[in-house]
Design a protein around this motif. Sequence first.
Motif, PDB file in Angstrom:
ATOM      1  N   ASP A  83      40.455  34.131  41.359  1.00 41.66           N
ATOM      2  CA  ASP A  83      40.954  35.055  42.371  1.00 41.66           C
ATOM      3  C   ASP A  83      42.090  35.860  41.746  1.00 41.66           C
ATOM      4  N   LEU A  84      41.758  37.065  41.278  1.00 42.63           N
ATOM      5  CA  LEU A  84      42.768  37.889  40.604  1.00 42.63           C
ATOM      6  C   LEU A  84      43.913  38.261  41.537  1.00 42.63           C
ATOM      7  N   SER A  85      43.660  38.319  42.841  1.00 41.79           N
ATOM      8  CA  SER A  85      44.726  38.674  43.775  1.00 41.79           C
ATOM      9  C   SER A  85      45.723  37.529  43.954  1.00 41.79           C
ATOM     10  N   ALA A  86      45.324  36.306  43.605  1.00 45.28           N
ATOM     11  CA  ALA A  86      46.206  35.143  43.747  1.00 45.28           C
ATOM     12  C   ALA A  86      46.998  34.853  42.473  1.00 45.28           C
ATOM     13  N   ASP A  87      46.643  35.495  41.366  1.00 49.54           N
ATOM     14  CA  ASP A  87      47.330  35.248  40.095  1.00 49.54           C
ATOM     15  C   ASP A  87      47.642  36.586  39.434  1.00 49.54           C
ATOM     16  N   ASP A  88      48.854  37.075  39.665  1.00 47.00           N
ATOM     17  CA  ASP A  88      49.256  38.391  39.140  1.00 47.00           C
ATOM     18  C   ASP A  88      49.188  38.451  37.622  1.00 47.00           C
ATOM     19  N   ASP A  89      49.555  37.336  36.952  1.00 44.88           N
ATOM     20  CA  ASP A  89      49.524  37.316  35.491  1.00 44.88           C
ATOM     21  C   ASP A  89      48.104  37.510  34.978  1.00 44.88           C
ATOM     22  N   LEU A  90      47.145  36.783  35.564  1.00 45.82           N
ATOM     23  CA  LEU A  90      45.755  36.915  35.142  1.00 45.82           C
ATOM     24  C   LEU A  90      45.248  38.325  35.422  1.00 45.82           C
ATOM     25  N   ALA A  91      45.551  38.864  36.589  1.00 44.17           N
ATOM     26  CA  ALA A  91      45.098  40.215  36.940  1.00 44.17           C
ATOM     27  C   ALA A  91      45.619  41.237  35.943  1.00 44.17           C
ATOM     28  N   GLU A  92      46.873  41.088  35.530  1.00 39.76           N
ATOM     29  CA  GLU A  92      47.451  42.013  34.551  1.00 39.76           C
ATOM     30  C   GLU A  92      46.720  41.933  33.219  1.00 39.76           C
ATOM     31  N   ILE A  93      46.425  40.724  32.759  1.00 48.06           N
ATOM     32  CA  ILE A  93      45.729  40.537  31.480  1.00 48.06           C
ATOM     33  C   ILE A  93      44.303  41.071  31.560  1.00 48.06           C
ATOM     34  N   VAL A  94      43.580  40.750  32.636  1.00 49.61           N
ATOM     35  CA  VAL A  94      42.203  41.216  32.800  1.00 49.61           C
ATOM     36  C   VAL A  94      42.163  42.733  32.870  1.00 49.61           C
ATOM     37  N   ASN A  95      43.048  43.333  33.652  1.00 48.93           N
ATOM     38  CA  ASN A  95      43.073  44.786  33.770  1.00 48.93           C
ATOM     39  C   ASN A  95      43.393  45.437  32.438  1.00 48.93           C
TER      40      ASN A  95
END
Length: 103
Positions: A83-95
């Motif tokens: 859930d990228l919306s629940a983990d800002d760090d992961l969302a930043e890396i994926v984006n």
Amino acid sequence: MRPAGVRVRSADGTVIFEGVMEPGQNFVVPATEEPATLRVGESGAMYFAVNGIHFGPVGPRGVVTSNVELTTQSLTETYAVADLSADDDLAEIVNFAEVVADE
């Protein structure tokens, strides 16, 4: 973003990779006859990318997880889509990774 101590072993116990993975760092698991296994010292910082879809985390933050079978079937059956919306760090890396891949 947090680093994670990682060890990947082949089925015969040979260490394929051992080290500290930094946020955003990737390791591609080599194809082996029998599945490799993972041990990670910061389970909450480790995710898997399977066919472009992110799964995980491996476990709760601060927990050591061992004997994770590194096969597509095992990972997709064991872990939820991240859930990228629940983990800002992961969302930043994926984006960031997706932008770099598109360039």
